[in-house]
Design an enzyme around this catalytic site. Sequence first.
Site, PDB file in Angstrom:
ATOM      1  N   GLU A 263      -2.192  23.212   6.922  1.00  0.00           N
ATOM      2  CA  GLU A 263      -1.669  22.270   5.966  1.00  0.00           C
ATOM      3  C   GLU A 263      -1.871  23.163   4.431  1.00  0.00           C
ATOM      4  O   GLU A 263      -2.821  23.782   4.431  1.00  0.00           O
ATOM      5  CB  GLU A 263      -2.513  20.875   5.548  1.00  0.00           C
TER       6      GLU A 263
ATOM      7  N   HIS B 122      -3.628  14.372  17.205  1.00  0.00           N
ATOM      8  CA  HIS B 122      -2.590  14.951  17.048  1.00  0.00           C
ATOM      9  C   HIS B 122      -2.593  16.117  17.807  1.00  0.00           C
ATOM     10  O   HIS B 122      -1.366  16.603  18.667  1.00  0.00           O
ATOM     11  CB  HIS B 122      -2.399  15.299  15.683  1.00  0.00           C
TER      12      HIS B 122
ATOM     13  N   LYS C 111      -6.999  22.713   6.443  1.00  0.00           N
ATOM     14  CA  LYS C 111      -6.651  22.303   5.103  1.00  0.00           C
ATOM     15  C   LYS C 111      -6.489  23.690   4.200  1.00  0.00           C
ATOM     16  O   LYS C 111      -7.513  24.541   4.409  1.00  0.00           O
ATOM     17  CB  LYS C 111      -7.172  21.131   4.513  1.00  0.00           C
TER      18      LYS C 111
ATOM     19  N   GLY D 188       0.860  -1.162   0.026  1.00  0.00           N
ATOM     20  CA  GLY D 188      -0.129  -0.119  -0.043  1.00  0.00           C
ATOM     21  C   GLY D 188       0.762   1.119  -0.099  1.00  0.00           C
ATOM     22  O   GLY D 188       2.352   0.973   0.141  1.00  0.00           O
TER      23      GLY D 188
ATOM     24  N   LYS E 246       7.699  12.761  16.028  1.00  0.00           N
ATOM     25  CA  LYS E 246       8.567  13.999  15.693  1.00  0.00           C
ATOM     26  C   LYS E 246       9.540  14.467  16.692  1.00  0.00           C
ATOM     27  O   LYS E 246       9.440  14.360  17.745  1.00  0.00           O
ATOM     28  CB  LYS E 246       7.739  15.132  15.334  1.00  0.00           C
TER      29      LYS E 246
ATOM     30  N   ARG F 250      -3.152  -8.215  -0.908  1.00  0.00           N
ATOM     31  CA  ARG F 250      -3.803  -9.147  -1.700  1.00  0.00           C
ATOM     32  C   ARG F 250      -3.378  -9.330  -3.166  1.00  0.00           C
ATOM     33  O   ARG F 250      -3.724 -10.168  -3.923  1.00  0.00           O
ATOM     34  CB  ARG F 250      -5.453  -8.619  -1.964  1.00  0.00           C
TER      35      ARG F 250
ATOM     36  N   LEU G 252       1.177   3.668   2.347  1.00  0.00           N
ATOM     37  CA  LEU G 252       1.712   4.023   3.496  1.00  0.00           C
ATOM     38  C   LEU G 252       2.968   3.320   3.486  1.00  0.00           C
ATOM     39  O   LEU G 252       4.065   3.653   3.907  1.00  0.00           O
ATOM     40  CB  LEU G 252       0.644   3.767   4.614  1.00  0.00           C
TER      41      LEU G 252
ATOM     42  N   LYS H  16       2.374  25.705   5.259  1.00  0.00           N
ATOM     43  CA  LYS H  16       2.343  24.566   6.224  1.00  0.00           C
ATOM     44  C   LYS H  16       3.315  24.356   7.189  1.00  0.00           C
ATOM     45  O   LYS H  16       4.391  24.635   6.975  1.00  0.00           O
ATOM     46  CB  LYS H  16       2.895  23.490   5.076  1.00  0.00           C
TER      47      LYS H  16
ATOM     48  N   ASP I 272       0.701   7.256  16.559  1.00  0.00           N
ATOM     49  CA  ASP I 272       0.432   8.562  16.134  1.00  0.00           C
ATOM     50  C   ASP I 272       1.773   9.060  15.843  1.00  0.00           C
ATOM     51  O   ASP I 272       2.666   9.564  16.697  1.00  0.00           O
ATOM     52  CB  ASP I 272      -0.145   9.450  17.588  1.00  0.00           C
ATOM     53  N   HIS I 273       1.822   9.465  14.352  1.00  0.00           N
ATOM     54  CA  HIS I 273       3.072   9.863  13.919  1.00  0.00           C
ATOM     55  C   HIS I 273       3.724  11.216  14.707  1.00  0.00           C
ATOM     56  O   HIS I 273       4.854  11.400  14.414  1.00  0.00           O
ATOM     57  CB  HIS I 273       3.205   9.933  12.455  1.00  0.00           C
TER      58      HIS I 273
ATOM     59  N   ASP J  13      -5.123 -12.266   2.034  1.00  0.00           N
ATOM     60  CA  ASP J  13      -6.569 -11.506   2.107  1.00  0.00           C
ATOM     61  C   ASP J  13      -6.884 -11.367   3.657  1.00  0.00           C
ATOM     62  O   ASP J  13      -7.155 -12.653   4.187  1.00  0.00           O
ATOM     63  CB  ASP J  13      -7.502 -12.100   1.278  1.00  0.00           C
TER      64      ASP J  13
END
Length: 484
Positions: free
Chosen positions: A218, A242, A342, A13, A184, A44, A15, A347, A179-180, A87
């Site tokens: 953003e 976040h 957004k 995928g 940081k 898959r 990510l 940014k 939680d990215h 799957d």
Amino acid sequence: MDDQVFVLFGGSGDLAKRKIIPALYNLFLNDKLPHGFAILGLSRKSMTRESYQEFILSSIKEYSRHSSDDMGKTTTFIDHVYYLSFDACEPNDYQSLKTSLETIEENNYLPQNRIFYLSLAPDLFDQVALYLKEYSVTQSSGWCRLIIEKPFGHDMASASALNERISSAFQEHEVFRIDHYLGKEMVQNIEVLRFANSIFEPLWNNRYISNVQITSSELVGVEKRFDYYERAGALRDMVQNHMLQLLMMVAMEPPSRLNTEAVRDEKVKVLRSLRKFTSSDVTKHIVRGQYASGNMDKHSVVGYLDEMGIDPQSTTETFIAAKVFVDNFRWAGVPFFIRTGKRLDKKETKIVIEFKNLPERLYFNQNGKLLTNLLTIHVHPTEGISLQLNGKNPEQDGVVSPISIDFSQETKDLPESYERLIFDAMRNDSTFFTRWDEVKLAWKWIDPISQSFADGHPLYTYEAGSSGPKEADELIQTDGHTWW
């Protein structure tokens, strides 16, 4: 660090390609993976191991912060990568997964230590966890850990139901809710900045701080995430996780010791102290907006309602500004202003601590103006801190004017968020992952706001490329402040 197998669900995928695979590769180059490891990608797609390894190589070349010119090391890394067409909704595939894992572990002399990273649609989280247990994939002679991406539920009820199902397969200490933002560098540095510097911690309270501002803006619009975003909006997409995480890091009390549970305990206390909103409070303290068409970087962009896949009658918010309070002894009376959106004019993610002004009696006849002392923690895209002070300007006859002390991290060679967090999960450090009671209390605070939105809370429009709706400026100006 224990030898282990990293099982990546959703292994082909977006990510995985942009973040997870480059993070694993960078950890390998920096000697932060265990001596014995294997990576098993699942998706898959019908692929051979060789074709998946080619996918891995393309991911490294395009997204790794390190060059892949050293083909010797790159080849060594790729030799640790395996693939299984899989799957997640097919029960029989879990038996194949169990067999593949045992074969990989036996052939590579690895213990049965397994990390399962669910880079999947959120509605599959519980099903995968239950199938892993039902088909004995988690019944190994070693340990098992589960890493889950956000969102964790869409309200308190769904999050509780999800947690109950996952808890029947994994214990809480085995679940790593990622939680990215917590990966940081400058977010993790808040702890050190506060608790290791005597010039800040004594002033970190309502006697010296006027207000706190947390901004995450953003440039991009909804892009290809329209299906998810229509269901989430800015409140669930950004504030529930976040923004509240940043608030907790700023407002928490010093932990009794620097270990995982002590730190997380203090974060939870902040959420318990957040002032709950009634319907009238939401109207008074929260502004929500939706971007309209506008110009960005000299190009015209469409409004949210004209984005592909968006309902033309949608009332989903793309912007939130809020004034919240942490009702405890340290922060009583200090407003925390948060905003995120957004299609804004820049940014950036930053935290601004605004200190109270001193009496201007000594300098009332100066031509200059005493400005507020500000401590700014720059989280993204630049990482660093800046401190705004007042000083004498020798070029203007001694007029008092602002001076700035800046420190900026060289971000080029710093580990990225996913590197730090995956590394922490591999060595069983969950300090910067979200504990269940944090998730529960966050939803408990968010749900009344969501209900108010559903009941018709005003939705303001703002031009794409602006700083947000004017009502957000009025929200903070009511207290005599301005957005920094």
